[in-house]
Design a protein around this motif. Structure first.
Motif, PDB file in Angstrom:
ATOM      1  N   TRP A  95       0.849  -1.186   0.000  1.00 51.83           N
ATOM      2  CA  TRP A  95       0.000   0.000   0.000  1.00 51.83           C
ATOM      3  C   TRP A  95       0.885   1.237   0.000  1.00 51.83           C
ATOM      4  CZ3 TRP A  95      -5.232  -0.721  -0.314  1.00 51.83           C
ATOM      5  CH2 TRP A  95      -5.996   0.443  -0.378  1.00 51.83           C
ATOM      6  N   ALA A  96       0.587   2.184  -0.878  1.00 52.82           N
ATOM      7  CA  ALA A  96       1.393   3.394  -1.001  1.00 52.82           C
ATOM      8  C   ALA A  96       0.752   4.562  -0.261  1.00 52.82           C
ATOM      9  CB  ALA A  96       1.579   3.755  -2.467  1.00 52.82           C
ATOM     10  N   LEU A  97       1.584   5.303   0.446  1.00 51.75           N
ATOM     11  CA  LEU A  97       1.203   6.554   1.088  1.00 51.75           C
ATOM     12  C   LEU A  97       2.160   7.647   0.612  1.00 51.75           C
ATOM     13  CD1 LEU A  97       0.734   5.409   4.806  1.00 51.75           C
ATOM     14  CD2 LEU A  97      -1.093   6.063   3.221  1.00 51.75           C
ATOM     15  N   PRO A  98       1.697   8.888   0.545  1.00 53.34           N
ATOM     16  CA  PRO A  98       2.647   9.962   0.227  1.00 53.34           C
ATOM     17  C   PRO A  98       3.603  10.175   1.377  1.00 53.34           C
ATOM     18  CG  PRO A  98       0.531  10.885   0.862  1.00 53.34           C
ATOM     19  CD  PRO A  98       0.338   9.398   0.793  1.00 53.34           C
ATOM     20  N   GLY A  99       4.858  10.494   1.077  1.00 43.47           N
ATOM     21  CA  GLY A  99       5.820  10.788   2.121  1.00 43.47           C
ATOM     22  C   GLY A  99       5.671  12.221   2.612  1.00 43.47           C
ATOM     23  N   PRO A 100       6.187  12.519   3.806  1.00 41.04           N
ATOM     24  CA  PRO A 100       6.023  13.856   4.382  1.00 41.04           C
ATOM     25  C   PRO A 100       6.544  14.980   3.498  1.00 41.04           C
ATOM     26  CG  PRO A 100       6.881  12.335   6.026  1.00 41.04           C
ATOM     27  CD  PRO A 100       6.894  11.603   4.722  1.00 41.04           C
ATOM     28  N   MET A 101       7.733  14.807   2.901  1.00 38.69           N
ATOM     29  CA  MET A 101       8.311  15.882   2.101  1.00 38.69           C
ATOM     30  C   MET A 101       7.523  16.116   0.822  1.00 38.69           C
ATOM     31  SD  MET A 101      12.220  16.459   0.791  1.00 38.69           S
ATOM     32  CE  MET A 101      12.763  17.096   2.374  1.00 38.69           C
ATOM     33  N   HIS A 145       0.001  28.448   7.363  1.00 36.06           N
ATOM     34  CA  HIS A 145      -0.117  28.358   8.824  1.00 36.06           C
ATOM     35  C   HIS A 145       1.238  28.169   9.516  1.00 36.06           C
ATOM     36  CE1 HIS A 145      -1.879  27.426  12.726  1.00 36.06           C
ATOM     37  NE2 HIS A 145      -1.158  26.309  12.753  1.00 36.06           N
ATOM     38  N   TYR A 146       1.934  27.097   9.211  1.00 33.84           N
ATOM     39  CA  TYR A 146       3.170  26.796   9.914  1.00 33.84           C
ATOM     40  C   TYR A 146       4.333  27.678   9.468  1.00 33.84           C
ATOM     41  CZ  TYR A 146       0.817  22.578  11.598  1.00 33.84           C
ATOM     42  OH  TYR A 146      -0.057  21.710  12.190  1.00 33.84           O
ATOM     43  N   LYS A 147       4.311  28.056   8.173  1.00 31.77           N
ATOM     44  CA  LYS A 147       5.386  28.877   7.600  1.00 31.77           C
ATOM     45  C   LYS A 147       6.754  28.218   7.758  1.00 31.77           C
ATOM     46  CE  LYS A 147       2.435  32.229   6.764  1.00 31.77           C
ATOM     47  NZ  LYS A 147       1.983  32.543   5.396  1.00 31.77           N
ATOM     48  N   SER A 148       6.734  26.897   7.799  1.00 31.65           N
ATOM     49  CA  SER A 148       7.980  26.142   7.943  1.00 31.65           C
ATOM     50  C   SER A 148       7.788  24.788   7.300  1.00 31.65           C
ATOM     51  CB  SER A 148       8.350  25.974   9.415  1.00 31.65           C
ATOM     52  OG  SER A 148       9.330  24.946   9.579  1.00 31.65           O
ATOM     53  N   ARG A 149       8.540  24.495   6.241  1.00 31.79           N
ATOM     54  CA  ARG A 149       8.432  23.200   5.567  1.00 31.79           C
ATOM     55  C   ARG A 149       8.777  22.071   6.533  1.00 31.79           C
ATOM     56  NH1 ARG A 149       8.708  22.804  -0.085  1.00 31.79           N
ATOM     57  NH2 ARG A 149      10.323  21.200  -0.052  1.00 31.79           N
ATOM     58  N   GLU A 150       9.809  22.285   7.337  1.00 33.25           N
ATOM     59  CA  GLU A 150      10.221  21.230   8.265  1.00 33.25           C
ATOM     60  C   GLU A 150       9.159  20.964   9.321  1.00 33.25           C
ATOM     61  OE1 GLU A 150      13.765  20.066  11.445  1.00 33.25           O
ATOM     62  OE2 GLU A 150      13.921  21.917  10.267  1.00 33.25           O
ATOM     63  N   LYS A 151       8.612  22.010   9.914  1.00 33.57           N
ATOM     64  CA  LYS A 151       7.612  21.828  10.964  1.00 33.57           C
ATOM     65  C   LYS A 151       6.377  21.108  10.426  1.00 33.57           C
ATOM     66  CE  LYS A 151       7.244  25.024  14.035  1.00 33.57           C
ATOM     67  NZ  LYS A 151       6.937  26.303  14.751  1.00 33.57           N
ATOM     68  N   LEU A 152       5.931  21.496   9.213  1.00 36.36           N
ATOM     69  CA  LEU A 152       4.765  20.847   8.615  1.00 36.36           C
ATOM     70  C   LEU A 152       5.074  19.391   8.291  1.00 36.36           C
ATOM     71  CD1 LEU A 152       1.902  20.951   7.525  1.00 36.36           C
ATOM     72  CD2 LEU A 152       2.791  21.969   5.402  1.00 36.36           C
ATOM     73  N   ALA A 153       6.285  19.108   7.823  1.00 35.96           N
ATOM     74  CA  ALA A 153       6.673  17.729   7.510  1.00 35.96           C
ATOM     75  C   ALA A 153       6.616  16.850   8.756  1.00 35.96           C
ATOM     76  CB  ALA A 153       8.068  17.688   6.898  1.00 35.96           C
ATOM     77  N   VAL A 185      16.479  16.850   2.417  1.00 33.92           N
ATOM     78  CA  VAL A 185      16.416  15.410   2.693  1.00 33.92           C
ATOM     79  C   VAL A 185      17.417  15.051   3.783  1.00 33.92           C
ATOM     80  CG1 VAL A 185      16.822  13.097   1.780  1.00 33.92           C
ATOM     81  CG2 VAL A 185      15.598  14.771   0.388  1.00 33.92           C
ATOM     82  N   ASN A 186      18.636  15.535   3.624  1.00 31.46           N
ATOM     83  CA  ASN A 186      19.687  15.171   4.566  1.00 31.46           C
ATOM     84  C   ASN A 186      19.567  15.909   5.895  1.00 31.46           C
ATOM     85  OD1 ASN A 186      21.320  13.196   3.085  1.00 31.46           O
ATOM     86  ND2 ASN A 186      21.703  14.844   1.648  1.00 31.46           N
ATOM     87  N   ASP A 187      19.000  17.122   5.870  1.00 37.84           N
ATOM     88  CA  ASP A 187      18.858  17.893   7.113  1.00 37.84           C
ATOM     89  C   ASP A 187      17.716  17.363   7.980  1.00 37.84           C
ATOM     90  OD1 ASP A 187      20.957  19.485   6.400  1.00 37.84           O
ATOM     91  OD2 ASP A 187      19.745  21.182   5.724  1.00 37.84           O
ATOM     92  N   TRP A 188      16.537  17.109   7.350  1.00 34.42           N
ATOM     93  CA  TRP A 188      15.386  16.681   8.144  1.00 34.42           C
ATOM     94  C   TRP A 188      14.401  15.782   7.394  1.00 34.42           C
ATOM     95  CZ3 TRP A 188      11.184  18.415   5.536  1.00 34.42           C
ATOM     96  CH2 TRP A 188      11.304  19.590   4.781  1.00 34.42           C
ATOM     97  N   GLY A 189      14.498  15.693   6.081  1.00 37.44           N
ATOM     98  CA  GLY A 189      13.546  14.895   5.314  1.00 37.44           C
ATOM     99  C   GLY A 189      13.596  13.416   5.637  1.00 37.44           C
ATOM    100  N   THR A 201      12.081  12.803   9.089  1.00 37.50           N
ATOM    101  CA  THR A 201      10.617  12.797   9.145  1.00 37.50           C
ATOM    102  C   THR A 201      10.058  11.498   8.568  1.00 37.50           C
ATOM    103  OG1 THR A 201      10.391  13.988   7.012  1.00 37.50           O
ATOM    104  CG2 THR A 201      10.458  15.307   9.034  1.00 37.50           C
ATOM    105  N   LEU A 202      10.728  10.951   7.552  1.00 35.46           N
ATOM    106  CA  LEU A 202      10.285   9.664   7.019  1.00 35.46           C
ATOM    107  C   LEU A 202      10.476   8.555   8.054  1.00 35.46           C
ATOM    108  CD1 LEU A 202       9.121   8.072   4.664  1.00 35.46           C
ATOM    109  CD2 LEU A 202      11.440   7.841   3.735  1.00 35.46           C
ATOM    110  N   GLU A 203      11.574   8.612   8.791  1.00 32.20           N
ATOM    111  CA  GLU A 203      11.792   7.649   9.876  1.00 32.20           C
ATOM    112  C   GLU A 203      10.675   7.753  10.910  1.00 32.20           C
ATOM    113  OE1 GLU A 203      13.872   5.243  10.225  1.00 32.20           O
ATOM    114  OE2 GLU A 203      15.888   5.729   9.508  1.00 32.20           O
ATOM    115  N   ARG A 204      10.212   8.966  11.169  1.00 29.99           N
ATOM    116  CA  ARG A 204       9.100   9.144  12.122  1.00 29.99           C
ATOM    117  C   ARG A 204       7.827   8.504  11.578  1.00 29.99           C
ATOM    118  NH1 ARG A 204       5.646   8.711  14.979  1.00 29.99           N
ATOM    119  NH2 ARG A 204       4.654  10.161  16.451  1.00 29.99           N
TER     120      ARG A 204
END
Length: 344
Positions: free
Chosen positions: A131-137, A147-155, A191-195, A198-201
């Motif tokens: 089953w496929a789900l979209p990834g956070p990034m 709202h969040y004004k932050s790609r990382e926070k929203l991810a 990806v290397n900084d936080w992407g 977030t996928l690990e989460r």
């Protein structure tokens, strides 16, 4: 469920919808049915897609994304905090403009999105299902964040939501949960900084197999035009494979056939299970079994046979159904050739 067959085949994601359900060969195609008729129609289409995968000899089957208009936005439209009537134009993956919904408040998931569909698929077959789900990034790249004004926070918020959904999909009998992250091929620093984190989460606590699909996109003009700018060698994977090698993800799905990805890059993720894209979803011709087999032979220089999973490069929603079915049959036939070569 353990797949014991050597070189088990699967698809990367979407398959064409029947013309009575949605306009064919089109992304974001509107539904032709409404209400209960639409709900029944989606399940009928899912059963038809399953039948065609089985007819083609696909070993790890999926829903073909028959109940979704789009691999990202259909999940998002079930979440609180996103306004689909308030739209903004954004450049998706730095490639093409699209009108997208706006994040207007804290995002949350009040109920499962795909779990009932997954249970329905599980009832239809004893085969392993993916089953496929979209990834956070990729989710944040398909929205306007007001709202969040932050790609990382929203991810990170999306990662928590995806983890909730993934755990319920696992409980519904899904064997492999795949996260689609084409954005990984574009935003390397993120990806290397936080992407990757977030996928690990998103996969935290799962006991089923987990996969990430990273491709160069559907066979639509915006993507094929972009590929023409990438030169004779596509080395995007090289920037992210070291992080993937260290990750807890079990499987990595790659675009290989008719691409300019140097096959030796797979060496960077040796030890992982590799879904090798041996079918070009941007081509209107059907691969021969020998062409598929040749792609798999090249991959076998860098991945052990027990870790090789023949697959399509990407989803096939924009293709004619007969073309997609022919390509799936070619994938199975090519895998058979290599299985026979590897047999003692």
């Amino acid at each position: 469920m353990i797949m014991k067959k050597l070189l088990p085949t699967s698809t990367a994601g979407s398959l064409p919808k029947p013309s009575w359900l949605a306009e064919p060969e089109k992304l974001w195609s509107p539904w032709k049915l409404e209400g209960d008729a639409l709900a029944h129609g989606k399940h009928d289409a899912l059963k038809l897609s399953l039948h065609e995968q089985q007819r083609a000899g696909i070993d790890i089957v999926s829903d073909g994304e028959q109940s979704r208009q789009h691999f990202v936005t259909t999940f998002i439209e079930h979440l609180d905090g996103v306004d689909f009537d308030k739209r903004e134009t954004v450049k998706i993956r730095d490639r093409y403009d699209a009108s997208v919904p706006t994040v207007v408040g804290a995002v949350s998931r009040q109920k499962p999105v795909f779990v009932e569909d997954a249970r329905f698929l599980r009832e239809q077959t004893d085969q392993p299902i993916k089953w496929a789900l979209p990834g956070p990034m990729t989710m944040i790249d398909t929205l306007y964040d007001g709202h969040y004004k932050s790609r990382e926070k929203l991810a990170w918020e999306f990662a928590k939501i995806l983890n909730q959904e993934a755990k319920e999909l696992e409980a519904a009998g899904v064997d492999i949960i795949q996260f689609d992250e084409p954005a990984f091929n574009v935003f390397f620093d993120e990806v290397n900084d936080w992407g990757m984190a977030t996928l690990e989460r998103a996969v935290e606590g799962l006991t089923c197999e987990t996969a990430v699909h990273i491709c160069y996109g559907y066979g639509i003009k915006a993507n094929t035009d972009w590929k023409k700018t990438l030169g004779s060698e596509w080395r995007q994977y090289e920037s992210i494979f070291p992080k993937l090698q260290q990750s807890s993800l079990d499987m990595i799905s790659l675009e290989c056939h008719n691409s300019h990805v140097p096959m030796e890059l797979i060496e960077l993720i040796r030890g992982k299970k590799i879904m090798v894209g041996a079918i070009d979803v941007a081509s209107s011709s059907i691969e021969t079994a020998d062409e598929v087999a040749n792609t798999l032979r090249q991959a076998l220089q860098f991945v052990d046979a027990e870790n090789l999973y023949p697959c399509t490069n990407c989803g096939m929603a924009p293709l004619p159904r007969d073309l997609a079915l022919g390509k799936l049959k070619a994938l199975s036939a090519g895998a058979d050739i290599i299985r026979n070569e590897l047999s003692p």
